[in-house]
Design an enzyme around this catalytic site. Structure first.
Site, mmCIF file in Angstrom:
data_model
loop_
_atom_site.group_PDB
_atom_site.id
_atom_site.type_symbol
_atom_site.label_atom_id
_atom_site.label_comp_id
_atom_site.label_asym_id
_atom_site.label_seq_id
_atom_site.Cartn_x
_atom_site.Cartn_y
_atom_site.Cartn_z
ATOM 1 N N ASP A 3 5.538 -5.683 14.728
ATOM 2 C CA ASP A 3 4.690 -4.953 13.780
ATOM 3 C C ASP A 3 3.701 -4.043 14.505
ATOM 4 O O ASP A 3 2.942 -4.490 15.364
ATOM 5 C CB ASP A 3 3.922 -5.955 12.910
ATOM 6 C CG ASP A 3 3.507 -5.359 11.575
ATOM 7 O OD1 ASP A 3 3.020 -4.214 11.562
ATOM 8 O OD2 ASP A 3 3.679 -6.039 10.547
ATOM 9 N N MET A 54 0.820 -1.205 0.000
ATOM 10 C CA MET A 54 0.000 0.000 0.000
ATOM 11 C C MET A 54 0.860 1.264 0.000
ATOM 12 O O MET A 54 1.820 1.383 0.762
ATOM 13 C CB MET A 54 -0.893 -0.018 1.240
ATOM 14 C CG MET A 54 -1.691 1.244 1.480
ATOM 15 S SD MET A 54 -2.690 1.114 2.994
ATOM 16 C CE MET A 54 -1.419 1.133 4.255
ATOM 17 N N HIS A 80 6.880 -3.280 10.666
ATOM 18 C CA HIS A 80 6.350 -3.719 9.373
ATOM 19 C C HIS A 80 7.290 -3.374 8.210
ATOM 20 O O HIS A 80 7.655 -2.211 8.012
ATOM 21 C CB HIS A 80 4.985 -3.062 9.134
ATOM 22 C CG HIS A 80 4.207 -3.669 8.016
ATOM 23 N ND1 HIS A 80 3.767 -4.978 8.020
ATOM 24 C CD2 HIS A 80 3.793 -3.145 6.842
ATOM 25 C CE1 HIS A 80 3.105 -5.226 6.909
ATOM 26 N NE2 HIS A 80 3.107 -4.131 6.170
ATOM 27 N N SER A 120 3.593 -6.820 2.084
ATOM 28 C CA SER A 120 2.369 -6.347 2.722
ATOM 29 C C SER A 120 1.172 -6.793 1.886
ATOM 30 O O SER A 120 1.047 -7.976 1.590
ATOM 31 C CB SER A 120 2.429 -4.829 2.922
ATOM 32 O OG SER A 120 1.464 -4.408 3.865
ATOM 33 N N GLN A 121 0.277 -5.876 1.470
ATOM 34 C CA GLN A 121 -0.918 -6.318 0.755
ATOM 35 C C GLN A 121 -0.580 -7.040 -0.549
ATOM 36 O O GLN A 121 -1.378 -7.856 -1.034
ATOM 37 C CB GLN A 121 -1.869 -5.146 0.483
ATOM 38 C CG GLN A 121 -1.372 -4.122 -0.509
ATOM 39 C CD GLN A 121 -2.345 -2.950 -0.673
ATOM 40 O OE1 GLN A 121 -3.146 -2.649 0.229
ATOM 41 N NE2 GLN A 121 -2.294 -2.282 -1.806
#
Length: 299
Positions: free
Chosen positions: A226, A33, A282, A107-108
């Protein structure tokens, strides 16, 4: 020269190969993202790092849109199902990938590449590495914002709080499409247009299960400190126990695993699932960790 011409047929008779070493398996990467395909401090850095460590490898860093700005914007506002279809088309028409490829999502991008594995088996994905991907989704998941998109994330927070599972928000806000509220499980199962589908929440698509199980390895990296993903155990396919948002359970205790709706139980027993933990927030990791822990899955 005479000795060389004599040696070649002799070696051939012995079944020895004189051709160059086999080319490295191509790698496809998908950013997270607020990022883009070619950001020199993120995906551009990863691409150069892999190319340096594995000479001759072909690395495709996925771009959704005609330029980096569109690519970044689409990570917020382009329907994920449309993004996955676009990527499947890119992969199917790339001649360098037709023999198979490894995939690595950040991530995504991790759960998006899993959707590619489940929906688009040609060309074949060989290994999937998810770096901080939220495979059971996330809730309350914007304590801080990536890059310089804080105003965008402020708007996203308000929109998600008002109606993450409304049709308009689901169709046009990427983060709503993997928003998983354990206090609204029925709304999630019924209205999530992306995550509930690829996680088999509304029924069993045997093709999804068959395609995912075709992976040689499904590697999941969880960031042990995270502060961006809630709950962090989603990065290992765990989640909150249904009906509350305090106690989490690992993948092996979820109904998804117990009912083996995606084949994860069978993959786990076959040694195909790899759970890695790395200290840090993260997407924070060192080059040394990447070299020693991730590169072996690409070689």
């Amino acid at each position: 020269m005479a000795a060389l011409t004599v040696a070649v047929p002799v070696l051939a008779l012995l079944g020895l190969c004189l051709s160059p070493a086999a080319a490295a398996t191509p790698l496809v990467i998908w950013h997270g993202m607020g990022d883009s395909c070619c950001n020199p401090v993120s995906m551009g850095y990863i691409q150069k790092l892999v190319e340096k460590k594995i000479p001759g490898i072909y690395v495709l860093s996925l771009k959704i849109g005609s330029n980096m700005i569109q690519d970044m914007e689409n990570s917020f506002f382009m329907n994920v199902n449309d993004q996955v279809r676009e990527v499947c088309s890119q992969l199917a028409t790339d001649p360098r990938l037709q023999g198979g490829y490894n995939a690595m999502g950040f991530s995504q991008g991790g759960q998006f590449l899993r959707a590619v594995a489940q929906r688009c088996p040609v060309p074949p994905m060989l290994n999937l590495i998810s770096v901080g991907g939220q495979h059971q989704g996330r809730v309350y998941g914007f304590p801080r914002c990536p890059g310089e998109s804080s105003h965008v994330c402020d708007w996203i927070r308000k929109t998600l709080d008002l109606g993450a599972y409304t049709k308009a928000v689901q169709e046009h806000l990427v983060q709503a499409e993997y928003w998983h509220d354990p206090l609204k499980e029925e709304d999630y199962r019924k209205n999530s247009i992306f995550l509930a589908d690829i996680n088999q929440e509304r029924g069993i698509n045997q093709t999804y299960k068959k395609n995912l199980m075709a992976l040689k390895k499904f590697v999941m990296v969880k960031f042990l400190n995270d502060t961006m993903v809630d709950p962090p155990i989603s990065e290992w396919f765990g989640f909150y126990k249904s009906g509350q948002a305090k106690e989490t359970i690992p993948l092996q205790e979820t109904s998804l695993y117990k009912e083996d709706r995606l084949g994860l139980q069978e993959m786990d027993k076959a040694g195909k699932l790899v759970f890695l933990g790395v200290k840090g927030d993260h997407l924070h990791f060192s080059e040394e960790w990447f070299d020693s822990t991730i590169l072996p899955f690409l070689q």
